[in-house]
Scaffold this motif. Structure first.
Motif, PDB file in Angstrom:
ATOM      1  N   CYS A 109       0.716  -1.242   0.127  1.00 14.40           N
ATOM      2  CA  CYS A 109       0.187   0.068   0.050  1.00 14.40           C
ATOM      3  C   CYS A 109       0.987   1.363   0.051  1.00 14.40           C
ATOM      4  N   ALA A 110       1.948   1.206   0.850  1.00 14.98           N
ATOM      5  CA  ALA A 110       2.940   2.362   0.663  1.00 14.98           C
ATOM      6  C   ALA A 110       3.439   2.491  -0.784  1.00 14.98           C
ATOM      7  N   ILE A 111       3.748   1.569  -1.500  1.00 11.68           N
ATOM      8  CA  ILE A 111       4.218   1.594  -2.979  1.00 11.68           C
ATOM      9  C   ILE A 111       3.052   2.117  -3.573  1.00 11.68           C
ATOM     10  N   ALA A 112       1.664   1.615  -3.612  1.00 14.06           N
ATOM     11  CA  ALA A 112       0.517   1.844  -4.319  1.00 14.06           C
ATOM     12  C   ALA A 112       0.378   3.566  -4.129  1.00 14.06           C
ATOM     13  N   LYS A 113       0.170   3.785  -2.893  1.00 10.67           N
ATOM     14  CA  LYS A 113       0.210   5.429  -2.871  1.00 10.67           C
ATOM     15  C   LYS A 113       1.253   6.035  -3.298  1.00 10.67           C
ATOM     16  N   ASN A 114       2.466   5.841  -3.373  1.00 13.78           N
ATOM     17  CA  ASN A 114       3.526   6.581  -4.263  1.00 13.78           C
ATOM     18  C   ASN A 114       3.372   6.485  -5.730  1.00 13.78           C
ATOM     19  N   GLN A 115       2.827   5.289  -6.202  1.00 17.26           N
ATOM     20  CA  GLN A 115       2.292   5.327  -7.438  1.00 17.26           C
ATOM     21  C   GLN A 115       1.137   6.384  -7.859  1.00 17.26           C
ATOM     22  N   TRP A 116       0.279   6.452  -6.698  1.00 16.61           N
ATOM     23  CA  TRP A 116      -0.903   7.432  -6.994  1.00 16.61           C
ATOM     24  C   TRP A 116      -0.278   8.805  -7.160  1.00 16.61           C
ATOM     25  N   LEU A 117       0.550   9.068  -5.973  1.00 15.02           N
ATOM     26  CA  LEU A 117       1.119  10.407  -5.855  1.00 15.02           C
ATOM     27  C   LEU A 117       1.909  10.840  -7.065  1.00 15.02           C
ATOM     28  N   ASN A 118       2.676   9.888  -7.671  1.00 18.68           N
ATOM     29  CA  ASN A 118       3.420  10.093  -8.919  1.00 18.68           C
ATOM     30  C   ASN A 118       2.598  10.321 -10.133  1.00 18.68           C
ATOM     31  N   TYR A 119       1.146   9.714 -10.090  1.00 19.20           N
ATOM     32  CA  TYR A 119       0.422  10.024 -11.143  1.00 19.20           C
ATOM     33  C   TYR A 119      -0.380  11.345 -10.958  1.00 19.20           C
TER      34      TYR A 119
END
Length: 159
Positions: free
Chosen positions: A58-68
């Motif tokens: 979920c930390a990786i997922a949140k970072n992917q969302w923020l990058n997007y």
């Protein structure tokens, strides 16, 4: 340790639901889920087991969302999906606009703000929120209740 294939099969739906709660778009959530697991595969050697696999993902997922979001700034993050918010804020939404409600939610400090978001917009259970946040189900319930009460106080001016 589990293989990446086993991790994907066991946790991909939870990561997808988490991203769907953030994005409100099924296609984007699916794309970000795939990118999350790609990044997890690339960084599997850095996972030291100091947290749950779900917390790490979920930390990786949140970072992917923020990058997007950085690459694709949104002019209007509120969609029709967020207009169908249920339960805890239903009594408030009758007298407050969505934008005003989101402004009030934004004033609530973390982790309460994120828990409100996950529960109200993502429809995640308290158990799932606990998993995402790396805490217990009870912690998620208590934190949600406190954040909800703070939101109610913030919104009293609209009554």
């Amino acid at each position: 340790m589990q293989t990446m294939d086993e991790i994907y099969r066991e946790h991909s739906q939870m990561v997808y639901r988490y991203l769907l709660s953030l994005t409100k778009q099924a296609d984007l959530a699916e794309e970000l889920t795939q990118e999350t697991f790609f990044q997890a595969l690339k960084g599997i050697n850095r996972f030291d087991g100091s947290c749950k696999v779900t917390t790490w993902l979920c930390a990786i997922a949140k970072n992917q969302w923020l990058n997007y979001l950085r690459k694709n700034p949104l002019t209007e993050q509120l969609t029709e999906a967020s207009a169908t918010v249920k339960s805890a804020e239903s009594e408030v939404t009758a007298s407050i606009t969505r934008v005003d409600l989101m402004k009030k939610m934004h004033q609530i400090p973390e982790p309460g703000r994120e828990i409100l978001h996950l529960r109200l917009f993502g429809n995640l259970s308290f158990r799932e929120i606990g998993e995402v946040m790396g805490k217990t189900e009870n912690w998620a319930r208590v934190t949600f209740y406190r954040a909800k009460e703070q939101l109610r106080k913030e919104c009293r001016e609209y009554e």
